[in-house]
Design an enzyme around this catalytic site. Structure first.
Site, PDB file in Angstrom:
ATOM      1  N   TYR A   1       0.843  -1.070   0.182  1.00  0.00           N
ATOM      2  CA  TYR A   1       0.067   0.140   0.144  1.00  0.00           C
ATOM      3  C   TYR A   1       0.821   1.310  -0.017  1.00  0.00           C
ATOM      4  CZ  TYR A   1      -4.950  -1.479   0.759  1.00  0.00           C
ATOM      5  OH  TYR A   1      -6.112  -2.221   0.667  1.00  0.00           O
TER       6      TYR A   1
ATOM      7  N   LYS B   1       2.283 -15.353   3.275  1.00  0.00           N
ATOM      8  CA  LYS B   1       2.512 -15.972   1.719  1.00  0.00           C
ATOM      9  C   LYS B   1       3.941 -16.199   1.822  1.00  0.00           C
ATOM     10  CE  LYS B   1       1.074 -17.601  -2.330  1.00  0.00           C
ATOM     11  NZ  LYS B   1       0.163 -18.917  -2.276  1.00  0.00           N
TER      12      LYS B   1
ATOM     13  N   ASP C   1      -3.948 -17.933   1.006  1.00  0.00           N
ATOM     14  CA  ASP C   1      -4.840 -18.625  -0.203  1.00  0.00           C
ATOM     15  C   ASP C   1      -5.658 -19.558   0.612  1.00  0.00           C
ATOM     16  OD1 ASP C   1      -2.607 -19.904   0.264  1.00  0.00           O
ATOM     17  OD2 ASP C   1      -2.437 -20.667  -2.037  1.00  0.00           O
TER      18      ASP C   1
ATOM     19  N   ASP D   1      -7.024  -6.376   3.857  1.00  0.00           N
ATOM     20  CA  ASP D   1      -7.941  -5.781   3.187  1.00  0.00           C
ATOM     21  C   ASP D   1      -8.891  -6.806   2.636  1.00  0.00           C
ATOM     22  OD1 ASP D   1      -9.342  -3.573   1.828  1.00  0.00           O
ATOM     23  OD2 ASP D   1      -8.091  -4.147  -0.016  1.00  0.00           O
TER      24      ASP D   1
ATOM     25  N   ASP E   1     -12.995  -8.119   3.840  1.00  0.00           N
ATOM     26  CA  ASP E   1     -14.176  -8.191   3.084  1.00  0.00           C
ATOM     27  C   ASP E   1     -14.795  -9.562   3.112  1.00  0.00           C
ATOM     28  OD1 ASP E   1     -13.949  -5.523   2.718  1.00  0.00           O
ATOM     29  OD2 ASP E   1     -14.402  -5.583   0.636  1.00  0.00           O
TER      30      ASP E   1
HETATM   31  C1  IPM Z   1     -10.548  -0.608   3.314  1.00  0.00           C
HETATM   32  C2  IPM Z   1     -10.680   0.080   2.026  1.00  0.00           C
HETATM   33  C3  IPM Z   1      -9.474   1.050   1.722  1.00  0.00           C
HETATM   34  C4  IPM Z   1      -8.701   0.029   1.622  1.00  0.00           C
HETATM   35  C5  IPM Z   1      -9.811   1.714   0.530  1.00  0.00           C
HETATM   36  C6  IPM Z   1     -10.885   2.567   0.527  1.00  0.00           C
HETATM   37  C7  IPM Z   1      -8.192   2.559   0.316  1.00  0.00           C
HETATM   38  O1  IPM Z   1     -10.848  -1.057   0.963  1.00  0.00           O
HETATM   39  O2  IPM Z   1     -10.428   0.146   4.344  1.00  0.00           O
HETATM   40  O3  IPM Z   1     -10.611  -1.947   3.400  1.00  0.00           O
HETATM   41  O4  IPM Z   1      -7.959  -0.786   0.641  1.00  0.00           O
HETATM   42  O5  IPM Z   1      -7.827  -0.238   2.859  1.00  0.00           O
HETATM   43 MG    MG Z   2     -10.981  -2.862   1.928  1.00  0.00          MG
END
Ligand code: IPM
Ligand code: MG
Length: 347
Positions: free
Chosen positions: A136, A186, A218, A242, A246
């Site tokens: 990042y 990884k 993975d 990240d 999700d």
């Molecule tokens: C998160 C989001 C951010 C990230 C984006 C908006 C830059 O996806 O907070 O998970 O990738 O960290």
């Molecule tokens: Mg995210």
């Protein structure tokens, strides 16, 4: 008690408004809320997604309540002017290196997950994601190779002190829960991950009570769907965290319910729902504000030490859900304000 409120783009302002109503309802003595512009909204107003004024407000506050950033109309801008730079800039400038993303199934919502309910109902985990390093924040760029082909590149790296401090957060979190920590990397392919693993093993010596395991990312993605109940605390790098966070949110049914804290050393923190700006439903009053309301609860707990008030908010949200008041993301029909009203009533 000065709290910065950065609502941002898309559904950010709508969901933040409800969380602010909840905070105000508590009538905390000395609570002061200061608004600032971030993201695409800030770009259109000030020419930058994270204006200096906003950073000033952040620095003058004890914590930040954050909505969401992201706006398709900014996709053509140079990267440093895009809305996402607001959140990335705040994380970096304020040293918010530890991202806590809890995921658990709320009672009564077991049917919403796309997993089998008996699998999903066992989910009660915490992802500890490193937030200041990795690919990042490495050097990156676009270049043209000698043969004329274009190449995009991003540098992935972790220094040992960066791994060490997030490992400590992971182990401490595990000590406060069921003393199980899974480090995700990884290491079979990446040197960055090999160092990560070596350092985590070193830090583990200071936490003999914690049972440490390692998993390749993975496999972790697969295990999160196959048997998520096996996880308690997961510690991982910025990019893997990240993605996995999700995924974990969908395993519990909706991304509209999950809050997160991004902490610096000490008590300073930024609190935001883990969902994004959802431009497709922005401005329609359809977004579920619960994740932001729960983020406000985390703010009270971690940055202001107000555990009882945090628990009151969480109980009010749980009661709202148990009473069947659900947003569209949960298969219900309650709108943003209606959900805010319902939480306020139960508070
Ligand atoms: C998160 C989001 C951010 C990230 C984006 C908006 C830059 O996806 O907070 O998970 O990738 O960290
Ligand atoms: Mg995210």
């Amino acid at each position: 008690m000065r709290i910065a409120v950065f609502a941002g783009d898309g559904i950010g302002p709508e969901v933040t408004e409800q969380a602010v109503r909840v905070l105000e309802k508590l009538e905390l003595p000395g609570l002061e809320l200061v608004e600032g512009d971030v993201g695409g909204a800030a770009y259109y107003k000030h020419g930058h997604p994270l204006p200096a004024e906003t950073l000033e407000i952040a620095r003058s506050a004890q914590a930040i309540l954050f909505g969401a950033v992201g706006d398709f109309s900014c996709d053509h801008l140079e990267r440093h002017l895009r809305p996402e730079q607001a959140i990335l800039g705040l994380r970096k400038e304020l040293g918010l290196f530890a991202n806590l993303r809890p995921a658990q199934v709320f009672a009564g919502l077991e049917d919403l997950t796309t997993l089998r309910p008996e699998v999903a109902s066992k989910i009660d985990l915490l992802i500890v994601r490193e937030l200041n390093g990795d690919v990042y924040f490495g050097e990156k760029g676009m270049r043209t190779l000698e043969d004329g082909r274009r190449q995009g590149w991003d540098m992935m790296s972790y220094a040992e002190d960066e791994v060490r401090r997030i490992a400590h957060v992971g182990f401490k979190a595990a000590m406060g829960r069921s003393k199980k920590l899974c480090s995700v990397d990884k290491a079979n392919v990446l040197e960055t991950s090999q160092l990560w693993r070596d350092v985590v093993i070193e830090v583990a010596k200071e936490y003999p009570e914690v049972e440490l395991t390692h998993m390749y990312v993975d496999n972790a993605a697969m295990q999160l769907v196959k048997n998520p109940g096996q996880f308690d605390v997961i510690v991982t790098g910025n990019l893997f965290g990240d993605i996995l966070s999700d995924q974990a949110s969908m395993c519990v049914g909706s991304i509209g319910l999950l809050a997160s804290a991004s902490l610096a050393e000490g008590t300073y923190g930024l609190y935001e729902p883990i969902h994004g700006s959802a431009p497709d439903i922005a401005g329609k009053g359809l977004a579920n504000p619960m994740a932001t309301i729960l983020s406000a609860a985390m703010l009270l707990r971690h940055s202001l030490g107000l555990e009882a008030e945090a628990a009151r908010i969480e109980a009010a949200v749980a009661k709202t859900l148990a009473d069947g008041i659900k947003g569209g993301d949960l298969g219900g029909s309650a709108g943003t304000r209606e959900i805010g009203d319902a939480v306020l009533e139960r508070l």
